[in-house]
Write a protein that holds these residues in place. Structure first.
Motif, mmCIF file in Angstrom:
data_model
loop_
_atom_site.group_PDB
_atom_site.id
_atom_site.type_symbol
_atom_site.label_atom_id
_atom_site.label_comp_id
_atom_site.label_asym_id
_atom_site.label_seq_id
_atom_site.Cartn_x
_atom_site.Cartn_y
_atom_site.Cartn_z
ATOM 1 N N ASP A 23 0.872 -1.179 0.000
ATOM 2 C CA ASP A 23 0.000 0.000 0.000
ATOM 3 C C ASP A 23 0.908 1.227 0.000
ATOM 4 O O ASP A 23 1.420 1.641 1.043
ATOM 5 C CB ASP A 23 -0.913 0.001 1.223
ATOM 6 C CG ASP A 23 -1.938 1.132 1.191
ATOM 7 O OD1 ASP A 23 -1.761 2.065 0.379
ATOM 8 O OD2 ASP A 23 -2.905 1.089 1.970
ATOM 9 N N ALA A 24 1.132 1.783 -1.168
ATOM 10 C CA ALA A 24 2.074 2.896 -1.300
ATOM 11 C C ALA A 24 1.595 4.148 -0.588
ATOM 12 O O ALA A 24 2.394 5.023 -0.257
ATOM 13 C CB ALA A 24 2.312 3.199 -2.776
ATOM 14 N N THR A 25 0.284 4.238 -0.318
ATOM 15 C CA THR A 25 -0.246 5.450 0.318
ATOM 16 C C THR A 25 0.046 5.493 1.811
ATOM 17 O O THR A 25 0.009 6.568 2.418
ATOM 18 C CB THR A 25 -1.761 5.553 0.098
ATOM 19 O OG1 THR A 25 -2.412 4.448 0.741
ATOM 20 C CG2 THR A 25 -2.086 5.547 -1.388
ATOM 21 N N THR A 76 7.211 5.288 0.756
ATOM 22 C CA THR A 76 6.649 5.814 -0.492
ATOM 23 C C THR A 76 5.558 6.863 -0.291
ATOM 24 O O THR A 76 5.177 7.530 -1.264
ATOM 25 C CB THR A 76 6.053 4.661 -1.327
ATOM 26 O OG1 THR A 76 5.067 3.969 -0.538
ATOM 27 C CG2 THR A 76 7.138 3.685 -1.745
ATOM 28 N N ASN A 77 5.039 7.022 0.931
ATOM 29 C CA ASN A 77 3.899 7.939 1.075
ATOM 30 C C ASN A 77 4.276 9.411 0.993
ATOM 31 O O ASN A 77 3.409 10.276 1.079
ATOM 32 C CB ASN A 77 3.121 7.650 2.364
ATOM 33 C CG ASN A 77 3.948 7.873 3.622
ATOM 34 O OD1 ASN A 77 5.087 8.341 3.560
ATOM 35 N ND2 ASN A 77 3.371 7.511 4.764
ATOM 36 N N ILE A 126 -2.523 5.729 -8.005
ATOM 37 C CA ILE A 126 -1.580 4.632 -7.760
ATOM 38 C C ILE A 126 -1.754 4.119 -6.337
ATOM 39 O O ILE A 126 -1.731 4.899 -5.381
ATOM 40 C CB ILE A 126 -0.135 5.107 -7.993
ATOM 41 C CG1 ILE A 126 0.048 5.512 -9.457
ATOM 42 C CG2 ILE A 126 0.866 4.022 -7.610
ATOM 43 C CD1 ILE A 126 1.339 6.240 -9.735
ATOM 44 N N GLY A 127 -1.907 2.792 -6.194
ATOM 45 C CA GLY A 127 -2.111 2.215 -4.878
ATOM 46 C C GLY A 127 -0.947 1.393 -4.367
ATOM 47 O O GLY A 127 -0.821 1.180 -3.160
ATOM 48 N N ALA A 128 -0.084 0.882 -5.259
ATOM 49 C CA ALA A 128 1.033 0.038 -4.837
ATOM 50 C C ALA A 128 2.238 0.307 -5.729
ATOM 51 O O ALA A 128 2.092 0.678 -6.900
ATOM 52 C CB ALA A 128 0.653 -1.443 -4.899
ATOM 53 N N GLY A 185 -4.820 1.582 -8.956
ATOM 54 C CA GLY A 185 -5.924 0.928 -8.267
ATOM 55 C C GLY A 185 -5.641 0.892 -6.779
ATOM 56 O O GLY A 185 -4.948 1.766 -6.242
ATOM 57 N N GLY A 186 -6.134 -0.125 -6.093
ATOM 58 C CA GLY A 186 -5.916 -0.241 -4.656
ATOM 59 C C GLY A 186 -4.582 -0.874 -4.335
ATOM 60 O O GLY A 186 -3.649 -0.885 -5.147
#
Length: 425
Positions: free
Chosen positions: A106-108, A113-114, A126-128, A150-151
């Motif tokens: 989960d990049a968020t 990465t967040n 972008i989700g990952a 996506g997620g």
């Protein structure tokens, strides 16, 4: 969380990986075309919408510069998203510097990465992220970044291994291209040196440990009158008067012990038998720690001989050659003040003779090691020494390579940073 590589699909990914290797081997050699092939094929194998191949840049600002991008089914032209400054995304770069894949399910929310959340992840959906660093000699030189739109996405082990292996292939290709480029530069450099030597007014010769001549320039052949086939059969012992051969053998013993001998005088025998007095310097040819040959830079001094124009000093041609070398070369005195800086060292380090000290360009640990080796005397090679520019900035890590030191009674020390790549003038 979606796991796109399900049980039974591992073989499919591996088959696609092998197919990708074949495509990359056959890809056009031009950087732009090769980069487009890489990102397009990675997007196909991992079934993602966005792939970027980035290279680490150190000047004028540290960060990642886009080499090639594949965004939503098409190649990405270089634009506003083409550079990621290190100071803007410190946590991401700290993770990248570890040299391990960044597997952000989960990049968020992943702290690595967040930092991209508001300016990149949310706007692009972008989700990952799955990033594999490109490593050369343990140093990160780039990264292949895969982005899932996506997620969250639980990246499979074989997907991570695939991307990591691809990064290794890119590092290998860079090394191969650099070797080819270095070989071409060496050939060009050798040709320039040969042209320089042949146009010199001095008599130049190079010989092996047995005294056999390996090279003589045009002035040498014109002054002494020997043809090329005759030169191939000559040795230095047959060039001097019989009563001077013992002294020449003693001189060669000193040269092959690593000493440079200036202001030496001998009488050469020309092909027609007349005597040609010459004087100049004899210099050892080093390969690593071994002396493998002897260069002589001489001038004819007999008034009865049509002598070439004398050099400004016995070793003027030698210093000219050293100044033109593609490797960085420094000569320092007993106080480590720079006495000579060739063009490559000036471009790499921004220093000049008479204005800087070795302490200005070597970090404290490297300076201590060089100083200790110089005090001990003799010639030796040191492991990697860290260099820095006179303004305090560090060049890319791969320019800090081995140093060859030659100390003469603690008076002068030559520091030759072999293999250090320098920017073109």
């Amino acid at each position: 969380m979606a796991a796109p590589t399900r049980a039974g699909e591992t073989d499919v990914v591996l088959d696609r990986y092998l197919e990708l290797i074949g495509r990359l081997r056959a890809a056009p050699p031009e950087p732009a075309a090769f980069g487009a092939t890489v990102v397009r094929q990675v997007a196909t194998v991992l079934r993602v919408a966005r792939v970027g191949w980035w290279r680490m840049r150190h000047h004028p600002e540290a960060g990642l510069a886009l080499e090639a991008g594949w965004w939503d089914g098409q190649a990405q032209p270089l634009g506003t998203e083409s550079f990621l400054p290190r100071h803007t995304f410190p946590r991401y770069f700290e993770a990248l510097d570890l040299g391990l894949p960044i597997r952000a399910v989960d990049a968020t929310t992943d702290p690595r990465t967040n930092e991209f959340l508001d300016i990149y992840l949310k706007p692009k959906g972008i989700g990952a992220m799955l990033d594999a660093p490109v490593l050369r000699g343990g140093v990160v030189t780039g990264v292949v970044c895969v982005e899932h739109v996506g997620g969250a996405r639980d990246w499979a082990d074989d997907e991570t291994q695939f991307l990591n292996s691809l990064a290794g292939l890119l590092a290998q290709r860079d090394a191969e291209r650099e070797s080819e480029s270095t070989f071409e530069r060496l050939k060009e450099s050798e040709q320039r040196f040969r042209e320089l030597f042949d146009s010199s007014p001095d008599l130049l010769q190079s010989s092996d440990p047995g005294g056999r001549l390996q090279y003589v320039n045009h002035t040498w052949r014109r002054t002494l009158g020997y043809s090329d086939p005759e030169v191939e059969r000559l040795t230095v012992w047959g060039l001097v008067l019989p009563e001077q051969r013992t002294r020449l053998q003693d001189l060669y013993t000193q040269v092959f012990a690593g000493r440079t001998l200036p202001n030496v005088r001998f009488d050469f025998l020309a092909r027609d038998g007349h005597r040609v007095p010459v004087e100049g310097g004899f210099v050892p040819v080093l390969r690593g720690m071994r002396v493998v040959g002897c260069h002589a830079f001489l001038r004819a001094v007999a008034p009865t001989v049509e002598a070439p124009v004398a050099s400004a000093s016995d070793c003027s041609v030698l210093w000219l050659c050293l100044d033109s070398l593609p490797e960085a070369l420094l000569v320092v005195d007993g106080s480590f003040e720079l006495r000579f800086v060739n063009q490559a060292a000036n471009r790499l380090l921004g220093v000049q003779a008479g204005s800087h000290n070795l302490r200005d360009v070597a970090d404290p640990l490297s300076f201590q090691r060089i100083a200790a080796a110089a005090t001990a005397g003799g010639s030796r090679e040191l492991a990697a020494c860290r260099l820095r520019h006179a303004d305090g900035s560090y060049p890319p890590a791969d320019v800090a390579l081995s140093s060859t030191l030659a100390a003469e009674g603690g008076r002068l020390t030559t520091v030759r940073f072999t293999g250090a790549r320098t920017p073109s003038p």
